[in-house]
Write an enzyme that holds these catalytic residues in place. Structure first.
Site, mmCIF file in Angstrom:
data_model
loop_
_atom_site.group_PDB
_atom_site.id
_atom_site.type_symbol
_atom_site.label_atom_id
_atom_site.label_comp_id
_atom_site.label_asym_id
_atom_site.label_seq_id
_atom_site.Cartn_x
_atom_site.Cartn_y
_atom_site.Cartn_z
ATOM 1 C CE1 TYR A 31 -9.856 -35.395 36.591
ATOM 2 C CE2 TYR A 31 -10.063 -36.633 38.621
ATOM 3 C CZ TYR A 31 -10.304 -36.502 37.272
ATOM 4 O OH TYR A 31 -10.983 -37.493 36.611
ATOM 5 C CE LYS A 146 -7.359 -38.831 37.733
ATOM 6 N NZ LYS A 146 -8.525 -39.586 37.291
ATOM 7 C CD GLU A 178 -10.413 -43.761 29.359
ATOM 8 O OE1 GLU A 178 -9.642 -44.170 30.257
ATOM 9 O OE2 GLU A 178 -10.311 -42.643 28.850
ATOM 10 C CG LEU A 202 -6.209 -41.319 32.911
ATOM 11 C CD1 LEU A 202 -5.777 -39.876 32.637
ATOM 12 C CD2 LEU A 202 -7.041 -41.376 34.169
HETATM 13 C C1 LIG Z 1 -11.428 -41.755 32.244
HETATM 14 C C2 LIG Z 1 -10.728 -42.592 33.258
HETATM 15 N N1 LIG Z 1 -10.107 -43.728 32.854
HETATM 16 C C3 LIG Z 1 -9.474 -44.536 33.733
HETATM 17 C C4 LIG Z 1 -9.448 -44.219 35.086
HETATM 18 C C5 LIG Z 1 -8.740 -45.132 36.036
HETATM 19 O O1 LIG Z 1 -7.519 -44.542 36.400
HETATM 20 P P1 LIG Z 1 -6.798 -44.965 37.743
HETATM 21 O O2 LIG Z 1 -6.624 -46.442 37.678
HETATM 22 O O3 LIG Z 1 -5.478 -44.271 37.683
HETATM 23 O O4 LIG Z 1 -7.665 -44.542 38.862
HETATM 24 C C6 LIG Z 1 -10.053 -43.063 35.542
HETATM 25 C C7 LIG Z 1 -10.016 -42.718 36.966
HETATM 26 O O5 LIG Z 1 -10.556 -41.756 37.411
HETATM 27 C C8 LIG Z 1 -10.699 -42.222 34.606
HETATM 28 O O6 LIG Z 1 -11.307 -41.080 35.000
#
Ligand SMILES: Cc1ncc(COP(=O)(O)O)c(C=O)c1O
Length: 283
Positions: A31, A146, A178, A202
């Site tokens: 996703y 993701k 994170e 991620l």
């Molecule tokens: C586990 C995780 N880390 C980091 C992020 C931040 O990613 P992004 O900056 O691309 O939204 C998300 C966003 O949903 C996430 O689910």
């Protein structure tokens, strides 16, 4: 609400998903969440690239990822969100087939779903900062993908809610990796510290944007894990994400970060982020 399902735009009520869908049965899908600021999709190309990579890593055959830009733009328009802040949720699963762990043979078409909704900036949180808690990282070792299977994230986020916190930060082998739905950075002696990209986090697009803003703003960056044992020595903490943007963290569990107020580097980066959003071109 107009949504996108398997190649067609339709009201959400008309979407009909098979109970055999592998997204439903196994969490077998990928996703994305894309922000749209006043009708401009933010970093769409990066979201497309991350989704393409994720699909490749889990061997879901769906070549038309590039088409998602047009899908997102139309969902924003048709749902009257062109002058608002909105997010588009995109999901591709391995399709519907009788339940067997192995891939369907012969292959079945991927299931594709997308929907758009308005989001309100979390202004109070961005202004005052938030409380987070630390939780053990019980996720798998491919957090760079993701994928829709998010049970550890769901459980950790609920624990945060139960403890009056806005986010939970995952700790693996003593390092803060994170959040459940956000990236993470600390400021120590004027330097921004964030875990390096790896299979344990991620590839956050907001993190990338923040690192670019640091460069522009003259904030030194060190991509190095922030250890839990050093957390009390940091000057500032922040979480990073789509819709979260750059949100200060002022409390971890029962202890306060610094003087309990957002720090100057966080503030500087927040301002730079807002300026960048204000300067986005219309679609
Ligand atoms: C586990 C995780 N880390 C980091 C992020 C931040 O990613 P992004 O900056 O691309 O939204 C998300 C966003 O949903 C996430 O689910």
């Amino acid at each position: 609400m107009i949504t996108y399902f398997n190649g067609a735009f339709m009201p959400k009520e008309r979407v009909c998903l098979s109970p055999d869908d592998r997204g439903f049965l196994f969490g077998d899908g990928i996703y994305e969440v894309v922000a749209s600021y006043g009708g401009t999709l933010f970093r769409m190309a990066d979201h497309v690239a991350r989704m393409r990579r994720g699909l490749r890593e889990v061997r879901i055959d769906f070549p038309d990822v590039d088409g998602f830009g047009a899908v997102c733009a139309r969902l924003i328009r048709e749902n009257g969100l062109a002058d608002k802040n909105a997010t588009v949720y995109l999901q591709v699963t391995r399709g519907a087939a009788p339940r067997k762990h192995r891939f369907p043979a012969p292959p079945v078409p991927a299931t594709v779903y997308a929907c758009a909704s308005e989001f309100q900036l979390h202004e109070a949180e961005q202004e005052k900062g938030i409380k987070v808690i630390l939780v053990p990282d019980i996720r798998w070792t491919r957090c760079d993908i993701k994928c829709v299977a998010l049970l550890p994230n769901v459980l950790a986020q609920q624990r945060a809610v139960d403890e009056g916190a806005a986010e939970a930060l995952f700790v693996r082998d003593g390092a803060v990796m994170e959040g459940t739905h956000s990236g993470f950075a600390a400021v120590m002696k004027g330097e921004l510290l964030t875990a390096p990209e790896s299979n344990y986090i991620l590839g956050s697009i907001t993190r990338e944007v923040t690192l670019a803003l640091c460069e522009k703003e003259g904030v030194p960056v060190r991509e190095f894990p922030v250890l839990e044992e050093h957390l009390r020595e940091v000057d500032e903490l922040m979480i990073l994400g789509t819709t979260t943007e750059i949100t200060p963290v002022v409390q971890v569990g029962e202890w306060r970060v610094g003087d309990g107020r957002p720090g100057p580097i966080t503030r500087q980066l927040q301002k730079a982020f807002r300026r960048m959003v204000a300067e986005l071109d219309a679609v």
